[in-house]
Design a protein around this motif. Structure first.
Motif, PDB file in Angstrom:
ATOM      1  N   ALA A  56       0.840  -1.289   0.035  1.00 23.33           N
ATOM      2  CA  ALA A  56       0.104  -0.140  -0.037  1.00 23.33           C
ATOM      3  C   ALA A  56       0.870   1.335   0.011  1.00 23.33           C
ATOM      4  CB  ALA A  56      -0.938  -0.017   1.277  1.00 23.33           C
ATOM      5  N   LEU A  57       0.655   2.163  -0.781  1.00 26.44           N
ATOM      6  CA  LEU A  57       1.274   3.587  -0.703  1.00 26.44           C
ATOM      7  C   LEU A  57       0.159   4.498  -0.261  1.00 26.44           C
ATOM      8  CD1 LEU A  57       2.785   3.491  -4.588  1.00 26.44           C
ATOM      9  CD2 LEU A  57       3.829   3.858  -2.544  1.00 26.44           C
ATOM     10  N   ALA A  58       0.749   5.337   0.597  1.00 26.52           N
ATOM     11  CA  ALA A  58      -0.077   6.393   1.079  1.00 26.52           C
ATOM     12  C   ALA A  58       0.542   7.589   1.248  1.00 26.52           C
ATOM     13  CB  ALA A  58      -0.463   6.075   2.628  1.00 26.52           C
ATOM     14  N   THR A  63       3.747   7.287   3.962  1.00 27.25           N
ATOM     15  CA  THR A  63       4.145   6.198   4.250  1.00 27.25           C
ATOM     16  C   THR A  63       3.930   5.109   3.177  1.00 27.25           C
ATOM     17  OG1 THR A  63       1.900   5.428   5.248  1.00 27.25           O
ATOM     18  CG2 THR A  63       3.457   6.430   6.779  1.00 27.25           C
ATOM     19  N   VAL A  64       4.503   4.155   3.200  1.00 22.83           N
ATOM     20  CA  VAL A  64       4.498   3.019   2.269  1.00 22.83           C
ATOM     21  C   VAL A  64       4.545   1.654   3.063  1.00 22.83           C
ATOM     22  CG1 VAL A  64       6.930   3.093   1.632  1.00 22.83           C
ATOM     23  CG2 VAL A  64       5.185   1.992  -0.069  1.00 22.83           C
ATOM     24  N   ALA A  77      11.241   3.362  -7.671  1.00 16.40           N
ATOM     25  CA  ALA A  77      10.719   3.806  -8.668  1.00 16.40           C
ATOM     26  C   ALA A  77       9.319   4.037  -8.468  1.00 16.40           C
ATOM     27  CB  ALA A  77      10.945   2.670  -9.705  1.00 16.40           C
ATOM     28  N   SER A  78       8.663   3.437  -7.794  1.00 11.16           N
ATOM     29  CA  SER A  78       7.047   3.265  -7.534  1.00 11.16           C
ATOM     30  C   SER A  78       6.772   4.713  -6.728  1.00 11.16           C
ATOM     31  CB  SER A  78       6.619   2.209  -6.810  1.00 11.16           C
ATOM     32  OG  SER A  78       6.561   0.907  -7.611  1.00 11.16           O
ATOM     33  N   GLU A 163       7.445  -7.968   6.271  1.00  7.48           N
ATOM     34  CA  GLU A 163       6.884  -6.653   5.622  1.00  7.48           C
ATOM     35  C   GLU A 163       7.150  -5.577   6.442  1.00  7.48           C
ATOM     36  OE1 GLU A 163       2.456  -6.941   4.364  1.00  7.48           O
ATOM     37  OE2 GLU A 163       2.279  -5.513   6.265  1.00  7.48           O
ATOM     38  N   ALA A 164       7.297  -4.437   5.893  1.00  8.78           N
ATOM     39  CA  ALA A 164       7.716  -3.164   6.885  1.00  8.78           C
ATOM     40  C   ALA A 164       6.769  -2.182   6.287  1.00  8.78           C
ATOM     41  CB  ALA A 164       8.874  -2.683   6.337  1.00  8.78           C
ATOM     42  N   LEU A 165       6.575  -1.166   7.334  1.00  5.15           N
ATOM     43  CA  LEU A 165       5.790   0.342   7.109  1.00  5.15           C
ATOM     44  C   LEU A 165       6.876   1.317   7.113  1.00  5.15           C
ATOM     45  CD1 LEU A 165       3.198   1.752   6.636  1.00  5.15           C
ATOM     46  CD2 LEU A 165       3.302   1.810   8.819  1.00  5.15           C
ATOM     47  N   LEU A 166       7.170   1.820   5.965  1.00  3.93           N
ATOM     48  CA  LEU A 166       8.328   2.769   5.958  1.00  3.93           C
ATOM     49  C   LEU A 166       7.954   4.561   6.024  1.00  3.93           C
ATOM     50  CD1 LEU A 166      10.479   0.917   3.495  1.00  3.93           C
ATOM     51  CD2 LEU A 166      10.697   0.790   5.980  1.00  3.93           C
ATOM     52  N   ARG A 167       8.610   5.148   6.493  1.00  4.56           N
ATOM     53  CA  ARG A 167       8.291   6.653   6.545  1.00  4.56           C
ATOM     54  C   ARG A 167       8.976   7.095   5.046  1.00  4.56           C
ATOM     55  NH1 ARG A 167       8.451   9.821  10.911  1.00  4.56           N
ATOM     56  NH2 ARG A 167       9.876   8.176  11.897  1.00  4.56           N
TER      57      ARG A 167
END
Length: 321
Positions: A56-58, A63-64, A77-78, A163-167
């Protein structure tokens, strides 16, 4: 979370956890960019691949959510389509999970911060095969022990990241490398507000200016007053070994002012990251025993998270060379 509860998590993560299982030595193989950091996996260790793909892109939340097997280049790239990026370093073939588990920050750490600060939430497989979650979507929602920061740099010895949620951070309006002959790199750091990377080999300085165009142009003029400045295609070629030291030691090491950090002799080919405490050197950093308290704390953490020693056996976060 017991295996029967896999329906409550992402199918890719559930499948990864099922592969890890609860028995036998196991490790995750990424892009092999830092495979020998901390030692090779022990013979007989079963190798797995972490799931890949952006979940998910937000952009509005900056965040991603991304799976660990995704390459950093693919992620960036995304993200570029939304005008954003992360602080994770890009290596050819390097994965998100590899960057986080090795814990080596990009050469833009001076401006973008250390790689550990990019991780907001981690979903990983424990030694008993269960899926665990640490961290939260926003820093203000995090309470208790900061598990995410513990995982970064652990080389997968405490849990296998799925899985990671990144800033994320905005891609700047203007960004360019410059090469400065003469001048003091510390003065560059003090006077250039848009410098997010300053590299020094003891004779020349490479500076990455990043930000709004007028601010970058102003700092370009500052560089011209400090020495002979020219446009650069990028940073210098960096020697293969990373040394960890204090910023002051890094400056002395690159400048050839006597002994370098931890007993190294001057004269070795190196490039220092000014203000950070990292030196890229031609020779490996001499081994240094960890402080007894640090070694004991690491032993206790490993015993708590992986009592049977099945996660990445043979690798030691305290042994980097």
């Amino acid at each position: 979370m017991p295996p029967s509860a896999f329906s409550t998590i992402d199918a890719a993560l559930a499948g990864f956890a099922a592969e890890v299982g609860a028995d036998g030595p196991v490790c995750v193989r990424g892009g092999d960019t830092r495979r020998r950091a901390g030692g090779e996996p022990a013979p007989g260790t079963r190798e797995l691949r972490a799931p890949a793909g952006i979940v998910a892109l937000a952009p509005a939340e900056m965040t991603v959510r991304v799976r660990a097997g995704t390459t950093v280049a693919e992620l960036h790239a995304s993200l570029a389509e939304t005008g954003q990026r992360t602080a994770l370093p890009e290596r050819s073939g390097g994965t998100v999970g590899g960057a986080l588990m090795v814990g080596e920050s990009a050469i833009t750490r001076l401006g973008l911060g250390p790689v550990r600060d990019a991780l907001l939430q981690a979903r990983y497989v424990c030694a008993d095969g269960r899926v665990a979650t640490g961290g939260a979507g926003t820093v203000k929602n995090v309470s208790g022990f900061d598990l995410c920061r513990l995982l970064v740099g652990s080389l997968g010895t405490l849990g296998l990241l799925g899985e990671a949620l990144l800033r994320t951070v905005p891609i700047p309006e203007s960004e360019a490398w410059f090469r400065l002959r003469g001048g003091d790199p510390q003065e560059v750091r003090q006077r250039c507000r848009t410098a997010i990377s300053i590299l020094w080999d003891g004779a020349e300085t490479w500076v990455l200016l990043s930000g709004y165009s007028p601010d970058v142009a102003e700092d370009r003029q500052v560089l011209a007053r400090l020495g002979d400045v020219a446009d650069a295609a990028g940073p210098p070629a960096l020697p293969p070994n990373r040394w960890s030291c204090t910023p002051a030691e890094a400056a002395a090491f690159a400048g050839g002012n006597g002994a370098g950090p931890h007993g190294a002799t001057a004269g070795i080919d190196c490039v220092a990251e000014v203000g950070v405490g990292v030196v890229h050197a031609a020779a490996p950093q001499p081994p240094r025993p960890p402080e007894p308290g640090v070694a004991e704390l690491n032993r206790r953490m490993k015993e708590t998270f992986d009592p049977t020693g099945r996660l990445n056996p043979g690798r030691d976060p305290l042994r980097r060379n």
